[in-house]
Design a protein around this motif. Structure first.
Motif, mmCIF file in Angstrom:
data_model
loop_
_atom_site.group_PDB
_atom_site.id
_atom_site.type_symbol
_atom_site.label_atom_id
_atom_site.label_comp_id
_atom_site.label_asym_id
_atom_site.label_seq_id
_atom_site.Cartn_x
_atom_site.Cartn_y
_atom_site.Cartn_z
ATOM 1 N N ALA A 169 0.830 -1.207 0.000
ATOM 2 C CA ALA A 169 0.000 0.000 0.000
ATOM 3 C C ALA A 169 0.864 1.256 0.000
ATOM 4 O O ALA A 169 0.600 2.212 -0.744
ATOM 5 C CB ALA A 169 -0.935 -0.002 1.213
ATOM 6 N N LEU A 170 1.924 1.247 0.814
ATOM 7 C CA LEU A 170 2.797 2.421 0.863
ATOM 8 C C LEU A 170 3.607 2.576 -0.421
ATOM 9 O O LEU A 170 3.836 3.703 -0.874
ATOM 10 C CB LEU A 170 3.744 2.327 2.061
ATOM 11 N N GLU A 171 4.040 1.467 -1.013
ATOM 12 C CA GLU A 171 4.787 1.592 -2.270
ATOM 13 C C GLU A 171 3.922 2.250 -3.337
ATOM 14 O O GLU A 171 4.404 3.077 -4.119
ATOM 15 C CB GLU A 171 5.278 0.226 -2.756
ATOM 16 N N GLN A 172 2.639 1.886 -3.381
ATOM 17 C CA GLN A 172 1.742 2.501 -4.361
ATOM 18 C C GLN A 172 1.454 3.963 -4.029
ATOM 19 O O GLN A 172 1.441 4.829 -4.895
ATOM 20 C CB GLN A 172 0.437 1.718 -4.429
ATOM 21 N N MET A 173 1.249 4.253 -2.740
ATOM 22 C CA MET A 173 0.898 5.611 -2.329
ATOM 23 C C MET A 173 2.062 6.589 -2.475
ATOM 24 O O MET A 173 1.878 7.739 -2.858
ATOM 25 C CB MET A 173 0.416 5.606 -0.875
ATOM 26 N N VAL A 179 7.485 12.172 2.979
ATOM 27 C CA VAL A 179 7.158 11.179 1.958
ATOM 28 C C VAL A 179 5.657 11.154 1.641
ATOM 29 O O VAL A 179 5.262 10.712 0.551
ATOM 30 C CB VAL A 179 7.636 9.770 2.382
ATOM 31 N N LEU A 180 4.827 11.619 2.568
ATOM 32 C CA LEU A 180 3.377 11.613 2.332
ATOM 33 C C LEU A 180 2.887 12.856 1.602
ATOM 34 O O LEU A 180 1.695 12.959 1.310
ATOM 35 C CB LEU A 180 2.624 11.487 3.664
ATOM 36 N N ARG A 181 3.772 13.767 1.306
ATOM 37 C CA ARG A 181 3.363 14.959 0.567
ATOM 38 C C ARG A 181 2.818 14.562 -0.803
ATOM 39 O O ARG A 181 3.445 13.817 -1.559
ATOM 40 C CB ARG A 181 4.559 15.900 0.403
ATOM 41 N N ASN A 182 1.629 15.014 -1.109
ATOM 42 C CA ASN A 182 0.934 14.724 -2.371
ATOM 43 C C ASN A 182 0.508 13.257 -2.506
ATOM 44 O O ASN A 182 0.125 12.824 -3.605
ATOM 45 C CB ASN A 182 1.805 15.094 -3.582
ATOM 46 N N ALA A 183 0.570 12.499 -1.427
ATOM 47 C CA ALA A 183 0.138 11.096 -1.478
ATOM 48 C C ALA A 183 -1.381 11.023 -1.553
ATOM 49 O O ALA A 183 -2.093 11.888 -1.049
ATOM 50 C CB ALA A 183 0.643 10.340 -0.255
ATOM 51 N N ARG A 184 -1.870 9.952 -2.200
ATOM 52 C CA ARG A 184 -3.299 9.702 -2.282
ATOM 53 C C ARG A 184 -3.601 8.334 -1.683
ATOM 54 O O ARG A 184 -2.726 7.469 -1.610
ATOM 55 C CB ARG A 184 -3.769 9.763 -3.738
ATOM 56 N N PRO A 185 -4.843 8.111 -1.237
ATOM 57 C CA PRO A 185 -5.176 6.819 -0.622
ATOM 58 C C PRO A 185 -4.888 5.651 -1.546
ATOM 59 O O PRO A 185 -4.960 5.770 -2.772
ATOM 60 C CB PRO A 185 -6.678 6.947 -0.328
ATOM 61 N N PHE A 186 -4.598 4.524 -0.950
ATOM 62 C CA PHE A 186 -4.317 3.315 -1.728
ATOM 63 C C PHE A 186 -5.557 2.859 -2.474
ATOM 64 O O PHE A 186 -6.667 2.881 -1.949
ATOM 65 C CB PHE A 186 -3.858 2.194 -0.791
ATOM 66 N N SER A 187 -5.350 2.438 -3.722
ATOM 67 C CA SER A 187 -6.433 1.876 -4.526
ATOM 68 C C SER A 187 -5.843 0.861 -5.481
ATOM 69 O O SER A 187 -4.975 1.202 -6.301
ATOM 70 C CB SER A 187 -7.160 2.967 -5.311
ATOM 71 N N ILE A 188 -6.285 -0.384 -5.382
ATOM 72 C CA ILE A 188 -5.784 -1.410 -6.287
ATOM 73 C C ILE A 188 -6.149 -1.085 -7.725
ATOM 74 O O ILE A 188 -5.429 -1.400 -8.669
ATOM 75 C CB ILE A 188 -6.327 -2.799 -5.892
#
Length: 253
Positions: A88-92, A193-202
């Motif tokens: 999830a974090l790798e994708q986010m 690292v969470l700057r501009n991150a979006r929720p995980f979505s498969i």
């Protein structure tokens, strides 16, 4: 988020960093512990974290222990944790930020061990500090980025972190400082690292990996993805309970 629904082929395609790290853990275990090859044994001795050697200038030992393990059970448990909580974090975050997080948290754990532990010949190795850094990012999400993680997954993280910290202090032969400083390191770097991150979505992962094939694809589930149903929430809760029970079994083993 923590319930893996991808096939093995999809997992390798969607999460290349996690796949590489797990493969590296198992290959190094095979060479160093199972086959016990001479050059691999030298690598292990060269890469293990030993405070007195770091004090004498062998600073690479603050990095290399992240990729080494003390036997198959150790490598398997850390790899299992990565497969559950890393994708999830790798994708986010993306590959670069995830690698930065992983290395920063792992090094933070090793630096904390070096500075705080007074034992000159204390030796340690393992990816646990980096994995606790992943937990640190999730804890930051729960507290400060609630839009990135839903309530069900927040509860799962709370249980897993509490269990991990409990086992850190009660089980023997655990690098307590590595776990604690890794968790702190992950929490500290989370705002970056969470700057501009979006929720995980498969579905977001699948769209991004299929974007370059030049075709227009019809997604029959596009309407179903627009909202969270109670059924989905229940699936996360059940998955969290299963993860909790599996982790207890592995830790007791």
């Amino acid at each position: 988020m923590f319930v893996r629904t991808e096939s093995f082929k999809e997992f390798l395609k969607f999460y290349p960093v996690i796949s590489f790290l797990v493969g590296l853990h198992l290959v190094l275990w095979l060479l160093m512990d199972f086959l016990q090859l001479g050059f691999a044994q030298e690598w292990k001795a060269w890469g293990m974290g030993v405070n007195v050697f770091v004090l004498n200038g062998e600073y690479w030992r603050l990095v290399t222990p992240i990729f080494l393990h003390a036997g198959f059970a150790h490598a398997l448990f850390n790899s299992f944790s990565l497969v559950l909580f890393g994708p999830a974090l790798e994708q986010m975050l993306g590959k670069v930020k995830f690698i930065a997080l992983y290395l920063f948290a792992g090094i933070a754990g090793n630096v904390g061990t070096f500075i705080v532990d007074p034992s000159a010949y204390y030796a340690h190795l393992g990816a646990s500090g980096a994995i606790f850094g992943i937990f640190g990012v999730y804890i930051f999400m729960v507290w400060n980025r609630k839009h990135l993680i839903d309530q069900a997954n927040s509860q799962i993280i709370g249980v897993i972190v509490a269990l991990g910290l409990f086992m850190t202090f009660v089980r023997p032969n655990i690098n307590i400082l590595g776990h604690l400083f890794g968790l702190i390191g992950g929490f500290a770097i989370a705002p970056v690292v969470l700057r501009n991150a979006r929720p995980f979505s498969i579905w977001q992962v699948r769209r991004s990996t299929n974007r370059n094939d030049g075709d227009i694809h019809f997604d029959p589930d596009r309407w179903r993805k627009k909202k969270f149903s109670s059924r989905q929430t229940g699936k996360y809760i059940v998955g969290g309970i299963i993860l909790f029970l599996v982790l207890i079994a592995l830790l007791n083993r």
